[in-house]
Design a protein around this motif. Structure first.
Motif, PDB file in Angstrom:
ATOM      1  N   HIS A 230      -3.275  -3.609   3.718  1.00  0.00           N
ATOM      2  CA  HIS A 230      -3.208  -2.287   3.082  1.00  0.00           C
ATOM      3  C   HIS A 230      -3.771  -2.362   1.669  1.00  0.00           C
ATOM      4  CE1 HIS A 230       0.097  -3.219   0.337  1.00  0.00           C
ATOM      5  NE2 HIS A 230       0.670  -3.865   1.346  1.00  0.00           N
ATOM      6  N   ALA A 231      -4.289  -1.239   1.220  1.00  0.00           N
ATOM      7  CA  ALA A 231      -4.862  -1.148  -0.116  1.00  0.00           C
ATOM      8  C   ALA A 231      -3.739  -1.103  -1.161  1.00  0.00           C
ATOM      9  CB  ALA A 231      -5.754   0.091  -0.195  1.00  0.00           C
ATOM     10  N   GLU A 232      -4.150  -1.082  -2.432  1.00  0.00           N
ATOM     11  CA  GLU A 232      -3.183  -1.120  -3.534  1.00  0.00           C
ATOM     12  C   GLU A 232      -2.180   0.029  -3.418  1.00  0.00           C
ATOM     13  OE1 GLU A 232      -4.247  -2.049  -7.846  1.00  0.00           O
ATOM     14  OE2 GLU A 232      -3.893   0.128  -7.881  1.00  0.00           O
ATOM     15  N   ALA A 233      -0.905  -0.322  -3.544  1.00  0.00           N
ATOM     16  CA  ALA A 233       0.177   0.664  -3.418  1.00  0.00           C
ATOM     17  C   ALA A 233       1.008   0.718  -4.684  1.00  0.00           C
ATOM     18  CB  ALA A 233       1.066   0.307  -2.225  1.00  0.00           C
ATOM     19  N   GLU A 234       1.756   1.800  -4.805  1.00  0.00           N
ATOM     20  CA  GLU A 234       2.673   1.977  -5.925  1.00  0.00           C
ATOM     21  C   GLU A 234       3.709   0.861  -5.932  1.00  0.00           C
ATOM     22  OE1 GLU A 234       4.459   5.639  -4.737  1.00  0.00           O
ATOM     23  OE2 GLU A 234       2.913   6.853  -5.713  1.00  0.00           O
ATOM     24  N   ASP A 235       4.197   0.539  -7.114  1.00  0.00           N
ATOM     25  CA  ASP A 235       5.340  -0.355  -7.210  1.00  0.00           C
ATOM     26  C   ASP A 235       6.561   0.418  -6.719  1.00  0.00           C
ATOM     27  OD1 ASP A 235       3.927  -2.501  -8.297  1.00  0.00           O
ATOM     28  OD2 ASP A 235       4.180  -1.745 -10.345  1.00  0.00           O
ATOM     29  N   PRO A 236       7.515  -0.290  -6.118  1.00  0.00           N
ATOM     30  CA  PRO A 236       8.723   0.427  -5.674  1.00  0.00           C
ATOM     31  C   PRO A 236       9.509   0.943  -6.884  1.00  0.00           C
ATOM     32  CG  PRO A 236       8.951  -1.941  -5.353  1.00  0.00           C
ATOM     33  CD  PRO A 236       7.558  -1.698  -5.842  1.00  0.00           C
TER      34      PRO A 236
ATOM     35  N   ASP B 269      10.882   0.654   0.909  1.00  0.00           N
ATOM     36  CA  ASP B 269       9.609  -0.070   0.885  1.00  0.00           C
ATOM     37  C   ASP B 269       8.600   0.591   1.813  1.00  0.00           C
ATOM     38  OD1 ASP B 269       7.840  -2.311   0.237  1.00  0.00           O
ATOM     39  OD2 ASP B 269       8.222  -2.944   2.302  1.00  0.00           O
ATOM     40  N   LEU B 270       9.060   1.137   2.924  1.00  0.00           N
ATOM     41  CA  LEU B 270       8.154   1.762   3.892  1.00  0.00           C
ATOM     42  C   LEU B 270       7.536   3.057   3.362  1.00  0.00           C
ATOM     43  CD1 LEU B 270      10.069   1.218   7.251  1.00  0.00           C
ATOM     44  CD2 LEU B 270       8.135  -0.080   6.344  1.00  0.00           C
ATOM     45  N   GLN B 271       8.097   3.626   2.310  1.00  0.00           N
ATOM     46  CA  GLN B 271       7.609   4.899   1.774  1.00  0.00           C
ATOM     47  C   GLN B 271       6.677   4.752   0.571  1.00  0.00           C
ATOM     48  OE1 GLN B 271       7.867   7.799   3.347  1.00  0.00           O
ATOM     49  NE2 GLN B 271       8.759   6.488   4.906  1.00  0.00           N
ATOM     50  N   ARG B 272       6.351   3.522   0.196  1.00  0.00           N
ATOM     51  CA  ARG B 272       5.433   3.327  -0.926  1.00  0.00           C
ATOM     52  C   ARG B 272       4.039   3.843  -0.563  1.00  0.00           C
ATOM     53  NH1 ARG B 272       5.409  -2.586  -1.627  1.00  0.00           N
ATOM     54  NH2 ARG B 272       3.775  -2.124  -3.131  1.00  0.00           N
ATOM     55  N   ALA B 273       3.471   4.663  -1.429  1.00  0.00           N
ATOM     56  CA  ALA B 273       2.157   5.272  -1.186  1.00  0.00           C
ATOM     57  C   ALA B 273       1.060   4.492  -1.905  1.00  0.00           C
ATOM     58  CB  ALA B 273       2.167   6.715  -1.681  1.00  0.00           C
ATOM     59  N   LEU B 274      -0.171   4.762  -1.515  1.00  0.00           N
ATOM     60  CA  LEU B 274      -1.313   4.162  -2.203  1.00  0.00           C
ATOM     61  C   LEU B 274      -1.479   4.763  -3.591  1.00  0.00           C
ATOM     62  CD1 LEU B 274      -4.118   4.006   0.532  1.00  0.00           C
ATOM     63  CD2 LEU B 274      -2.489   2.229  -0.136  1.00  0.00           C
ATOM     64  N   THR B 275      -1.977   3.955  -4.486  1.00  0.00           N
ATOM     65  CA  THR B 275      -2.370   4.434  -5.806  1.00  0.00           C
ATOM     66  C   THR B 275      -3.748   5.090  -5.671  1.00  0.00           C
ATOM     67  OG1 THR B 275      -3.525   2.396  -6.358  1.00  0.00           O
ATOM     68  CG2 THR B 275      -1.160   2.500  -6.916  1.00  0.00           C
TER      69      THR B 275
ATOM     70  N   LEU C 185       3.989   3.654   5.015  1.00  0.00           N
ATOM     71  CA  LEU C 185       3.110   4.732   4.557  1.00  0.00           C
ATOM     72  C   LEU C 185       1.814   4.195   3.972  1.00  0.00           C
ATOM     73  CD1 LEU C 185       2.548   7.716   3.927  1.00  0.00           C
ATOM     74  CD2 LEU C 185       3.863   7.407   1.803  1.00  0.00           C
ATOM     75  N   ARG C 186       1.876   3.130   3.182  1.00  0.00           N
ATOM     76  CA  ARG C 186       0.673   2.594   2.537  1.00  0.00           C
ATOM     77  C   ARG C 186      -0.339   2.080   3.561  1.00  0.00           C
ATOM     78  NH1 ARG C 186       5.083  -0.526   1.693  1.00  0.00           N
ATOM     79  NH2 ARG C 186       5.025  -2.760   2.108  1.00  0.00           N
ATOM     80  N   CYS C 187       0.139   1.587   4.698  1.00  0.00           N
ATOM     81  CA  CYS C 187      -0.779   1.138   5.755  1.00  0.00           C
ATOM     82  C   CYS C 187      -1.409   2.330   6.458  1.00  0.00           C
ATOM     83  CB  CYS C 187      -0.039   0.253   6.757  1.00  0.00           C
ATOM     84  SG  CYS C 187       0.424  -1.342   6.071  1.00  0.00           S
ATOM     85  N   GLU C 188      -0.597   3.330   6.745  1.00  0.00           N
ATOM     86  CA  GLU C 188      -1.141   4.517   7.399  1.00  0.00           C
ATOM     87  C   GLU C 188      -2.157   5.211   6.495  1.00  0.00           C
ATOM     88  OE1 GLU C 188       0.378   8.079  10.301  1.00  0.00           O
ATOM     89  OE2 GLU C 188       1.875   7.024   9.097  1.00  0.00           O
ATOM     90  N   GLN C 189      -1.874   5.264   5.196  1.00  0.00           N
ATOM     91  CA  GLN C 189      -2.841   5.853   4.262  1.00  0.00           C
ATOM     92  C   GLN C 189      -4.105   5.003   4.154  1.00  0.00           C
ATOM     93  OE1 GLN C 189      -0.233   6.163   0.820  1.00  0.00           O
ATOM     94  NE2 GLN C 189      -0.247   8.396   1.011  1.00  0.00           N
ATOM     95  N   THR C 190      -3.994   3.713   4.390  1.00  0.00           N
ATOM     96  CA  THR C 190      -5.160   2.833   4.366  1.00  0.00           C
ATOM     97  C   THR C 190      -6.065   3.103   5.564  1.00  0.00           C
ATOM     98  OG1 THR C 190      -4.015   1.103   3.118  1.00  0.00           O
ATOM     99  CG2 THR C 190      -5.897   0.401   4.442  1.00  0.00           C
ATOM    100  N   VAL C 191      -5.493   3.305   6.739  1.00  0.00           N
ATOM    101  CA  VAL C 191      -6.292   3.474   7.954  1.00  0.00           C
ATOM    102  C   VAL C 191      -6.842   4.898   8.114  1.00  0.00           C
ATOM    103  CG1 VAL C 191      -4.477   4.061   9.638  1.00  0.00           C
ATOM    104  CG2 VAL C 191      -6.443   2.702  10.362  1.00  0.00           C
TER     105      VAL C 191
END
Length: 153
Positions: free
Chosen positions: A8-14, A20-26, A56-62
């Protein structure tokens, strides 16, 4: 079989109370995902299966890839290499399999598949490792076809 591992691409810090599953991409992560998606779309076979962690960060990556994908609990953070390889049907799957997941599991999978015992590889955020299983002289081998960083595509 081709196995493509996409971190996954760069994500927000928790932050407090956030799962952890809800962290979004920056915003930078969104750009990384978009750049890598363009490269993958040019090289990924149309028949490829795409499996994505439920984070979430993986889904936003794909999503920028614009192809159908399946969320897989086997790819959730800390599920481990065995679950990842089982979910991808390594090395038996006919179509190529793209896995969108997490460190350290992806790096540990690379190490296991190329024969580095008790190790792992650091995989940059948003990067892809493309591996291929083949048989040579009666022995199963794994070949690294490509390693791509979103910073260089």
């Amino acid at each position: 079989m081709d196995l493509i591992l996409w971190r996954h691409a760069e994500a927000e810090d928790p932050y407090d109370g956030q799962s952890d599953l809800q962290r979004a991409l920056t915003p930078r992560g969104e750009k990384q995902a978009a750049r890598m998606a363009v490269w993958l779309d040019r090289h990924l076979p149309d028949s490829a299966r795409i499996l994505c962690s439920p984070a979430l960060r993986c889904e936003q990556t794909v999503l920028p890839l614009g192809r159908k994908y399946k969320l897989s609990e086997a790819l959730a953070p800390d599920m481990g290499v065995d679950k990842l390889l089982e979910g991808a049907d390594w090395p038996h799957s006919r179509p190529a399999v793209l896995v969108v997941g997490h460190q350290p599991t992806l790096g540990q999978a690379v190490a296991r598949l190329i024969g580095v015992s008790n190790g792992d590889f650091p995989i940059r955020k948003g990067a892809v490792w493309w591996l291929r299983s083949r048989e040579r002289d009666g022995h199963q081998q794994t070949v690294v076809l490509s390693v791509q960083s979103p910073d260089l595509v």
